[in-house]
Structure formats: C-alpha cells, structure tokens
Design a protein around this motif. Structure first.
Motif, short mmCIF file in Angstrom:
data_model
loop_
_atom_site.label_atom_id
_atom_site.label_comp_id
_atom_site.label_asym_id
_atom_site.label_seq_id
_atom_site.Cartn_x
_atom_site.Cartn_y
_atom_site.Cartn_z
N GLU A 30 -5.41 -4.98 -5.95
CA GLU A 30 -5.88 -6.02 -5.68
C GLU A 30 -5.61 -7.27 -5.94
OE1 GLU A 30 -10.03 -5.01 -6.93
OE2 GLU A 30 -10.27 -3.11 -5.27
N ASP A 31 -5.14 -7.24 -6.95
CA ASP A 31 -4.79 -8.67 -7.35
C ASP A 31 -3.44 -9.05 -6.77
OD1 ASP A 31 -6.48 -8.89 -9.40
OD2 ASP A 31 -5.22 -7.94 -11.14
N GLN A 74 -7.76 9.12 -20.03
CA GLN A 74 -6.48 8.10 -19.71
C GLN A 74 -5.94 7.93 -18.35
OE1 GLN A 74 -5.29 5.86 -22.33
NE2 GLN A 74 -4.11 5.18 -20.48
N ILE A 75 -5.93 9.00 -17.68
CA ILE A 75 -5.20 8.88 -16.44
C ILE A 75 -6.08 8.28 -15.32
CG2 ILE A 75 -4.47 10.34 -14.46
CD1 ILE A 75 -3.68 12.40 -16.46
N HIS A 76 -7.63 8.48 -15.53
CA HIS A 76 -8.42 7.78 -14.98
C HIS A 76 -8.33 6.23 -15.11
CE1 HIS A 76 -11.02 11.00 -12.91
NE2 HIS A 76 -10.89 11.63 -13.97
N GLU A 77 -8.39 5.87 -16.44
CA GLU A 77 -8.11 4.74 -16.66
C GLU A 77 -6.76 3.75 -16.04
OE1 GLU A 77 -8.05 3.84 -20.86
OE2 GLU A 77 -10.29 4.38 -21.03
N ASP A 78 -5.72 4.61 -16.04
CA ASP A 78 -4.37 4.28 -15.18
C ASP A 78 -4.76 4.03 -13.76
OD1 ASP A 78 -3.16 4.36 -17.75
OD2 ASP A 78 -2.34 6.33 -17.52
N ILE A 79 -5.23 5.22 -13.30
CA ILE A 79 -5.55 4.86 -11.87
C ILE A 79 -6.60 3.45 -11.38
CG2 ILE A 79 -6.75 6.10 -9.62
CD1 ILE A 79 -5.66 8.49 -10.92
N GLU A 80 -7.47 3.38 -12.29
CA GLU A 80 -8.37 2.27 -12.03
C GLU A 80 -7.47 1.10 -12.21
OE1 GLU A 80 -12.64 0.30 -13.49
OE2 GLU A 80 -11.77 2.28 -14.50
N ALA A 81 -6.68 0.68 -13.08
CA ALA A 81 -5.67 -0.28 -13.56
C ALA A 81 -4.75 -0.56 -12.43
CB ALA A 81 -4.93 -0.04 -14.92
N LEU A 82 -4.29 0.49 -11.76
CA LEU A 82 -3.59 0.57 -10.56
C LEU A 82 -4.14 -0.01 -9.46
CD1 LEU A 82 -0.53 1.43 -9.71
CD2 LEU A 82 -1.48 3.52 -8.70
N GLU A 83 -5.40 0.27 -9.38
CA GLU A 83 -6.15 -0.13 -8.29
C GLU A 83 -6.55 -1.65 -8.21
OE1 GLU A 83 -9.71 2.08 -8.06
OE2 GLU A 83 -8.85 3.91 -7.17
N TYR A 84 -6.75 -2.06 -9.59
CA TYR A 84 -6.90 -3.52 -9.60
C TYR A 84 -5.62 -4.41 -9.62
CZ TYR A 84 -11.78 -2.99 -11.65
OH TYR A 84 -13.06 -2.91 -11.61
N GLN A 96 0.93 -1.15 -0.09
CA GLN A 96 -0.13 0.10 -0.02
C GLN A 96 0.61 1.16 0.04
OE1 GLN A 96 -2.31 -0.95 3.48
NE2 GLN A 96 -4.13 -1.65 2.24
N VAL A 97 1.97 1.09 0.75
CA VAL A 97 2.74 2.54 0.76
C VAL A 97 3.35 2.67 -0.81
CG1 VAL A 97 5.11 3.29 1.59
CG2 VAL A 97 3.41 2.12 3.10
N ARG A 98 3.81 1.36 -1.23
CA ARG A 98 4.42 1.75 -2.77
C ARG A 98 3.64 2.03 -3.77
NH1 ARG A 98 6.44 -2.74 -2.77
NH2 ARG A 98 5.22 -4.20 -4.28
N TYR A 99 2.22 1.55 -3.61
CA TYR A 99 1.22 2.11 -4.49
C TYR A 99 0.49 3.22 -4.29
CZ TYR A 99 1.14 -2.31 -7.37
OH TYR A 99 1.48 -3.38 -8.18
N ALA A 100 0.75 3.53 -3.02
CA ALA A 100 0.25 5.08 -2.54
C ALA A 100 1.21 6.08 -3.19
CB ALA A 100 0.17 5.23 -1.13
N LYS A 101 2.69 5.89 -3.55
CA LYS A 101 3.46 6.74 -4.20
C LYS A 101 2.78 6.92 -5.68
CE LYS A 101 7.28 6.07 -0.86
NZ LYS A 101 8.60 5.37 -0.94
N LYS A 102 2.71 5.60 -6.38
CA LYS A 102 2.51 5.66 -7.71
C LYS A 102 1.10 6.47 -7.85
CE LYS A 102 4.61 1.37 -8.67
NZ LYS A 102 4.23 -0.23 -9.29
N GLU A 103 0.32 6.09 -6.92
CA GLU A 103 -1.33 6.77 -7.21
C GLU A 103 -1.06 8.22 -7.27
OE1 GLU A 103 -5.72 6.59 -5.28
OE2 GLU A 103 -3.87 5.52 -4.10
N LYS A 104 -0.03 8.81 -6.37
CA LYS A 104 0.23 10.35 -6.05
C LYS A 104 0.70 10.81 -7.28
CE LYS A 104 2.53 13.60 -3.06
NZ LYS A 104 3.59 13.57 -1.90
N VAL A 105 1.30 10.07 -8.21
CA VAL A 105 2.05 10.39 -9.42
C VAL A 105 0.87 10.87 -10.25
CG1 VAL A 105 3.42 9.87 -11.26
CG2 VAL A 105 4.37 9.70 -8.94
N PHE A 106 -0.22 9.70 -10.40
CA PHE A 106 -1.08 9.72 -11.22
C PHE A 106 -2.05 10.76 -10.89
CE2 PHE A 106 -0.20 5.20 -12.49
CZ PHE A 106 0.01 5.54 -13.71
N THR A 107 -2.57 11.07 -9.39
CA THR A 107 -3.22 12.02 -9.02
C THR A 107 -2.78 13.56 -9.45
OG1 THR A 107 -3.72 10.62 -7.30
CG2 THR A 107 -4.44 13.06 -7.07
N THR A 108 -1.35 13.49 -9.30
CA THR A 108 -0.92 14.96 -9.67
C THR A 108 -0.90 15.14 -11.35
OG1 THR A 108 0.92 14.61 -8.07
CG2 THR A 108 1.39 16.29 -9.73
#
Length: 358
Positions: free
Chosen positions: A317-318, A304-314, A226-238
C-alpha cells in the motif's frame, strides 16, 4: 474504527442485514487546494472587464476633440470604406483597419495552423506614429462596407503621416513587422513524461490528457508491483499453512500424551498398573511439558507469519501511495512555450482607411 486499514470503510445500511467492511483502491477528494495562476486569472476575468469598462467610461470621447470637414484630399491609392450609418447623420471618425493572415508551421510538432486577424487602429488627427501594438482585434469584415462616400458626409481630419503613405505601404510593412514580433502560438509542455498541448487546447484540457497518460503508466506499475508481491505473499501463505499444520500436530500429540498419562495414573490408583507402566506415565508427563512448549513455539510462528503478511500488505500500500504521488499531474513540471511564425508566413491581405460612424 481506529483500527481500520487504509482505504477501508464501515458500511451500515437499512438495506443490509448486517454491518460490512469494504475497501477501495482509490479515494477521490472534492476539497479544492490552492488556486493556480491561470485559475485566479479565470476567476478575476469579469472583474478586469468591469474595471476596464469603468476606465473607458471616464475617458473623454475622441470625437469631442476632433474637427469634422466635408472635403478630404486623399490619394486614390489609399483604399477607403464607409460604415453604413442608420441615423443618416454621416459624421465619421477615421480608423486604420487591416485584414491579416498569420500561418504557424512546425513539421516536427505537427502544427499547421492559419489565423485570420481583423485589426482596427484609431487615427486621431494629431497622430505622430502608427502603433499597431495598440490595435484592437475585431470581428468586422470591413471589405463588406461600401466604397462610395455618402453625400453630405463630414469627416475627421486625417493625420499627415497617413495622407503621405501612398497605398498604405508603409503602414502595411510596419504591421507585418509588428505581427512577426508579437504573434505566437501559446502552448504548454510537460517535461516528464514528454507531452505537449495541442493548438487550441485549454490548460485544463491539457492537464486532463496528461493525467490520463500518467494514470495508464501508474496502472502498469501497480500491476507489476502486485505480481511481485503476490509471489512474496504466496511464500508466506505456504509457510503459514505449514505452521498451522505443525500447531495441529503438536496439539494432537499433546492431547494423546495427556490421555495416556491419565489412564496410567488411574490404573496405578486402582492397582492395575505395574511399576513399569507407572514409570512410563511419569515419562509421558514430562513429554507433555515438552510438547506444550513445542506447540507454544508453533503458535508463535503462526502469529509471526500473520504479522509478516500484514506488513507485506502495508508495504504494498505504501508503494502504491508513492506511485499515486509520482503519477499525479499536479506534481509534474509544466512549462509554457511559443511557436513563432516565419516572416514569409505573415500576409497583410488588406489595409484601408475605414470611416466609422460617431
């Protein structure tokens, strides 16, 4: 409903004003999977007891084949005990009983356990060999029985191998050897992670303790993920924030250009615009088309960024699902192992002829 994400649920309640969606990290299923061997054995235990009872019920009683005598010539070195007979008939069958103590010790595993066993073996008069492996474990302390022979008592004849064994030393030696071969502590261990069951711990309790250990390890791994993916999600959010700002800017520029072009055209229609202004109006019109294209590309970037964030969430979860599978006790390799006693840790504290009432 079919578009709901994993572990997302639809809630409709009379206590709520609206319909809600909620998600959970874990889902517990109460469906029972295939039974394991120890579970089958537990379920069939009562059936086996009934089966053994039926077998014993059709076996011819031992006392029918024995002759009873009032006098027994037994060496004084052989201890004898007499079970109290409330019927006062005093017809006795011979049994060989022993009190033993088996000590299990293993310093590296922290095992220091002593077991006391009370064993009973029937002694039919035709007995040729003492087979301690056929002895039964009883909860009877025969040393509490009286030593004195009851008057007018009748006894089953003893086999010669017992009468000739002074002090029952040979029988005690054979018993000690039998205990060394057959007594052991049955334990379980998991290969990875390394974990061993405790003395007296049931298989189910060991599995629960193992699962607790695995759950702790899993939680640690999930937190790291979760820490690692939170950093990735922060990049996509920016990136998403910048893309939204770009869409707003392109939309604003396009609107301004349309207003200016509209004013220029209206002015030309009413004769208030010069040829230069009309030329600028046409230029604005061409800019409008360009700005609309820029805005369309900006909106595509946002999507596209929304799709990237959703793909990151999936993806997260996987990976959590993989960890759930990895740290499941049912997927761990568990094996049985035994702790054997040393010869010096086996003691026959008492061995005697115990006369049991018929």
């Amino acid at each position: 409903m079919s578009n709901l994400k994993k572990r997302t649920f639809f809630l409709k309640s009379a206590h709520l004003d609206d319909i809600r969606l909620f998600s959970t990290r874990w889902v517990l299923s109460y469906l029972k999977g295939p039974l394991k061997r120890d579970e089958i054995a537990s379920l069939m235990k009562e059936q086996k007891v009934l089966q053994n009872t039926e077998i014993e019920s059709i076996t011819e009683p031992r006392e029918k084949n024995e002759k009873f005598e009032s006098i027994q010539n037994i060496d004084v070195s052989i201890p004898q005990y007499y079970e109290p007979d409330p019927t006062l008939e005093h017809n006795y069958l011979a049994t060989l009983m022993a009190k033993t103590k088996v000590h299990f010790y293993n310093q590296s595993k922290g095992i220091d356990e002593a077991h006391t066993l009370w064993l009973s073996l029937d002694l039919p008069s035709t007995l040729q060999n003492i087979r301690w492996e056929e002895a039964r474990e009883l909860d009877i302390d025969f040393e509490n029985f009286p030593h004195t022979k009851p008057s007018k008592a009748k006894f089953q004849a003893l086999p010669s191998l017992v009468l000739n064994d002074k002090g029952l030393k040979k029988a005690s030696k054979e018993l000690k050897e039998n205990l060394y071969r057959n007594q052991s502590l049955e334990l379980q261990r998991c290969i990875s992670p390394k974990l061993e069951s405790k003395v007296g711990e049931s298989s189910s309790d060991f599995i629960v303790r193992l699962q607790d250990l695995l759950s702790d390890k899993k939680e640690t791994e999930i937190e790291k993920l979760q820490v690692r993916y939170a950093k990735k999600e922060k990049v996509f959010t920016t990136r998403l924030s910048r893309a939204n700002e770009r869409v707003e800017k392109e939309s604003s520029d396009s609107t301004s250009s349309m207003i200016e072009a509209g004013i220029a055209v209206i002015g030309a229609l009413f004769g208030r615009s010069t040829p230069t202004k009309i030329g600028r109006a046409f230029k604005k019109s061409s800019n409008i088309l360009k700005e609309r294209g820029d805005m369309s590309r900006a909106e595509e970037r946002v999507a596209q960024i929304h799709e990237d964030i959703e793909a990151l969430e999936y993806e997260l979860e996987d990976k959590i699902d993989v960890l759930n599978e990895k740290y499941n006790a049912e997927n761990c390799e568990i094996e049985d192992f035994t702790i054997k006693p040393r010869r010096t840790d086996i003691e026959v504290e008492a061995c005697a002829i115990v006369w049991r009432i018929v």
